[in-house]
Design a protein around this motif. Structure first.
Motif, PDB file in Angstrom:
ATOM      1  N   ALA A 128      -4.876  -3.504  -1.148  1.00  0.00           N
ATOM      2  CA  ALA A 128      -3.530  -2.957  -0.945  1.00  0.00           C
ATOM      3  C   ALA A 128      -3.049  -2.255  -2.212  1.00  0.00           C
ATOM      4  O   ALA A 128      -2.352  -1.241  -2.147  1.00  0.00           O
ATOM      5  CB  ALA A 128      -2.563  -4.073  -0.553  1.00  0.00           C
ATOM      6  N   LEU A 129      -3.456  -2.767  -3.367  1.00  0.00           N
ATOM      7  CA  LEU A 129      -3.070  -2.128  -4.631  1.00  0.00           C
ATOM      8  C   LEU A 129      -3.751  -0.771  -4.825  1.00  0.00           C
ATOM      9  O   LEU A 129      -3.379  -0.006  -5.703  1.00  0.00           O
ATOM     10  CB  LEU A 129      -3.409  -3.035  -5.819  1.00  0.00           C
ATOM     11  N   MET A 130      -4.777  -0.494  -4.025  1.00  0.00           N
ATOM     12  CA  MET A 130      -5.417   0.826  -4.061  1.00  0.00           C
ATOM     13  C   MET A 130      -4.770   1.749  -3.028  1.00  0.00           C
ATOM     14  O   MET A 130      -5.241   2.850  -2.792  1.00  0.00           O
ATOM     15  CB  MET A 130      -6.908   0.727  -3.741  1.00  0.00           C
ATOM     16  N   GLY A 131      -3.751   1.247  -2.335  1.00  0.00           N
ATOM     17  CA  GLY A 131      -3.106   2.046  -1.300  1.00  0.00           C
ATOM     18  C   GLY A 131      -3.812   1.965   0.040  1.00  0.00           C
ATOM     19  O   GLY A 131      -3.543   2.761   0.936  1.00  0.00           O
ATOM     20  N   ILE A 132      -4.723   0.991   0.195  1.00  0.00           N
ATOM     21  CA  ILE A 132      -5.439   0.864   1.466  1.00  0.00           C
ATOM     22  C   ILE A 132      -4.596   0.010   2.416  1.00  0.00           C
ATOM     23  O   ILE A 132      -4.214  -1.107   2.075  1.00  0.00           O
ATOM     24  CB  ILE A 132      -6.818   0.205   1.244  1.00  0.00           C
ATOM     25  N   ASP A 133      -4.331   0.551   3.594  1.00  0.00           N
ATOM     26  CA  ASP A 133      -3.555  -0.173   4.595  1.00  0.00           C
ATOM     27  C   ASP A 133      -4.500  -1.075   5.385  1.00  0.00           C
ATOM     28  O   ASP A 133      -5.282  -0.602   6.217  1.00  0.00           O
ATOM     29  CB  ASP A 133      -2.865   0.850   5.512  1.00  0.00           C
TER      30      ASP A 133
ATOM     31  N   HIS B  37       0.822  -1.214   0.000  1.00  0.00           N
ATOM     32  CA  HIS B  37       0.000   0.000   0.000  1.00  0.00           C
ATOM     33  C   HIS B  37       0.853   1.260   0.000  1.00  0.00           C
ATOM     34  O   HIS B  37       0.428   2.312  -0.475  1.00  0.00           O
ATOM     35  CB  HIS B  37      -1.002  -0.018   1.158  1.00  0.00           C
TER      36      HIS B  37
ATOM     37  N   ILE C 125      -6.344   7.041  -1.857  1.00  0.00           N
ATOM     38  CA  ILE C 125      -5.200   7.726  -1.238  1.00  0.00           C
ATOM     39  C   ILE C 125      -5.181   9.214  -1.535  1.00  0.00           C
ATOM     40  O   ILE C 125      -4.335   9.942  -1.029  1.00  0.00           O
ATOM     41  CB  ILE C 125      -3.854   7.116  -1.696  1.00  0.00           C
TER      42      ILE C 125
END
Lengths: 237, 353
Positions: free
Chosen positions: B231-236, A73, A105
């Motif tokens: 996770a590939l979307m930047g979501i932790d 991420h 994001i």
């Protein structure tokens, strides 16, 4: 300085040595294709770059920064997005919600709205279906959604894993047209494909991967004319 | 290609049908004979229904925690009943202090809000700590491991709170504004029960709105569908999991205060039975499914409250209402036999089992 530099990476699945020293470079503004047979390590290479797998040796440098310790991420925050193999859209969420997740994001609402217009213009089918649940889309539409969702992160480098897989020939052409357009509008692309002919036609440069190792590297055109490549991947006798 | 029905039907299928049919007959027979006996008036049925809905509302708020965590981690958080308990056993001190100062009856609304807020914060904190300490280090362990840890965490919390507050019962003070009942025609509506039902419905809607329409709620659904794609979307995912535990814990903490309005006694063991019931309700509605948790809880509340009088009494079972807990767990067994995915659970039960 290249945008992305992959230096001699070794990646393992448990004890299986999947990548045996892969090195490649992607320059800003290029389309680079990575071709190879099943199990050659194409997907593994992309998943290592996106952070889902960690290389045991070697390093990955993006815009001068080592991505080694970063989590998947965090890598998205650096400007790398990926359209994963098999699309992996959120099947129970609507098209709109999928795209919103792409913009997760980002904070600037105005820019997000602009980009939404842009992807709808690029892939107008999605606009018609924006209230539909992802799982009810056709395969081609799901591929469009996965691509649009990745674009909504506003990547500088887009990794695409088998965008043509399982699609009818007409749709394959449409997807590659989109890929060329995305590139023209400023996104650098690293493409993994089984459809080597299409992949090499749109690419500036190509790499051939065999059992975890790069065996050939040239411009897209030159690879298309290469006898070995023709025999092994383009079905020319 | 297809087998005939004779080959497809197994011996155990037949047994299950026979059992199902037998239960159906018993329930219908009991119900008819109760109604024929005319033992209960319309008013007492109304009473039981309201009581059932109030209980169901409390279960729904607890069930949210089970269902949200299951949705995202595919794990039953058995320590959730202690998350529920931790709020009211702590807030009782504030309630007693408020009562002693006289503020409780001067400003009942403010006082209840303050008590509920404290309970919510405590439950939320406990939920977050349990995730951080007991579950996160085991994120990639086999699924049985966090389950065992959950049971351990549950005991740990019970005895920690017993250590803090003692093993005695702590009575909550009565709130004058909520004592007694309203008379509507011939029926009586207890104020506490009415308040609990209304609060539970509002809160469940609020939780549903958070899950469906807020950015974090959407990210939560994305992580529960496909953690790697998220996770590939930047979501932790770790952050989202903490949020999930916090949300479930907050709901349980407020649910704890609603539970206290119905049964005003707090002790370190109070979470066990409501926790199990809420878990049953979540499975009944389809675990992993938010509207399912609400529906399952209401159905369970009603069955528990109406069931003994409605179909056990008619069978001549003495003191039927003592069997309400047994009834709730018999239901759990039967859901697992007849419809393991629950009422609304078809879609969740199939994904990456």
């Amino acid at each position: 300085m290249p945008m992305l530099e992959v230096n001699n990476i070794h990646t393992y699945y448990g004890n299986i040595h999947a990548l045996k020293g892969v090195s490649l470079k992607v320059e800003q503004g290029e389309i680079v294709s990575l071709i190879g047979g099943n199990g050659a390590g194409k997907t593994t290479t992309l998943r290592t770059i996106s952070g889902a797998l960690k290389p045991r040796e070697g390093n990955i440098i993006f815009e001068g920064e080592d991505l080694g310790k970063r989590k998947p991420h965090q890598i998205v925050h650096k400007g790398i997005a990926m359209v994963p193999e098999g699309r992996r859209i959120f099947a129970r969420m609507t098209v709109m919600e999928n795209l919103e997740m792409g913009a997760y994001i980002r904070k600037d609402k105005k820019k997000i709205a602009e980009d939404l217009e842009w992807v709808f213009e690029l892939l107008p089918r999605l606009k018609e279906r924006r209230k539909q649940v992802g799982g009810t889309l056709s395969g081609g539409e799901q591929q469009m959604l996965a691509t649009a969702r990745a674009l909504m992160t506003r990547p500088r480098l887009l990794l695409m894993d088998e965008p043509s897989m399982g699609l009818a020939p007409v749709l394959v052409e449409a997807i590659f047209d989109t890929i060329v357009r995305i590139n023209k509008e400023g996104t650098t692309l690293l493409l993994v494909e089984q459809n080597a002919l299409m992949a090499l036609s749109v690419a500036n440069r190509g790499y051939v991967l065999e059992t975890g190792d790069i065996v050939m590297h040239d411009t897209g055109e030159a690879l298309k004319k290469n006898e070995k490549v023709q025999k092994a991947y383009l079905g020319v006798e | 290609m297809f087998r005939t029905w004779r080959q497809r039907v197994t011996f155990s299928d037949i047994m299950v049908w026979i059992i199902g049919l037998a239960i159906g007959v018993v329930v219908v027979w009991g119900t008819i004979s109760t109604i024929q006996s005319g033992k209960y008036s319309a008013e007492s049925w109304f009473d039981l229904i309201v009581k059932g809905l109030a209980l169901g509302g409390v279960y729904a708020l607890i069930a949210m925690g089970y269902t949200l965590v299951y949705g995202i981690l595919r794990m039953i958080n058995f320590a959730h009943s202690e998350v529920f308990m931790s709020g009211p056993v702590t807030a009782v001190f504030l309630a007693n202090a408020l009562a002693a100062s006289g503020f409780l009856n001067k400003q009942p609304l403010l006082s209840i809000l303050a008590i509920a807020l404290l309970s919510m914060l405590v439950s939320m904190t406990v939920a977050i700590l349990v995730e951080r300490i007991a579950y996160r280090p085991l994120r990639n362990a086999p699924r049985l491991v966090p389950l065992i840890t959950a049971i351990g965490a549950s005991f740990f919390l019970q005895y920690t709170f017993r250590g803090f507050y003692g093993s005695g019962f702590q009575a909550y003070p009565t709130i004058d504004a909520l004592a007694g009942s309203w008379k509507i025609g011939t029926v009586q509506l207890y104020k506490t029960q009415a308040v609990v039902i209304m609060a539970a419905i509002v809160l469940m809607f609020l939780l549903y709105a958070i899950v469906m329409w807020s950015k974090l709620g959407k990210a939560m659904r994305a992580v529960s569908e496909d953690r790697e794609a998220a996770a590939l979307m930047g979501i932790d995912a770790d952050k989202i999991i903490v949020f999930t535990f916090a949300l479930g814990g907050a709901a349980a903490g407020i649910g704890g205060i609603l539970y206290i309005l119905l049964f005003p006694i707090a002790h370190f063991y109070m979470g066990f039975i409501p926790g199990l019931k809420a878990f049953t309700a979540a499975v009944l509605g389809g675990i992993g499914n938010v509207p399912g948790a609400f529906l399952g809880s209401m159905v369970l509340g009603l069955i528990e409250s109406l069931g003994p009088n409605l179909f056990l009494d008619g069978l001549g079972i003495p003191n039927a209402s003592q069997l309400k807990d047994a009834l709730a767990f018999i239901i759990l067994v039967f859901i697992l036999i007849f419809r393991p995915s629950g009422i609304l659970g078809e879609r969740t039960a199939q994904t990456k089992a």
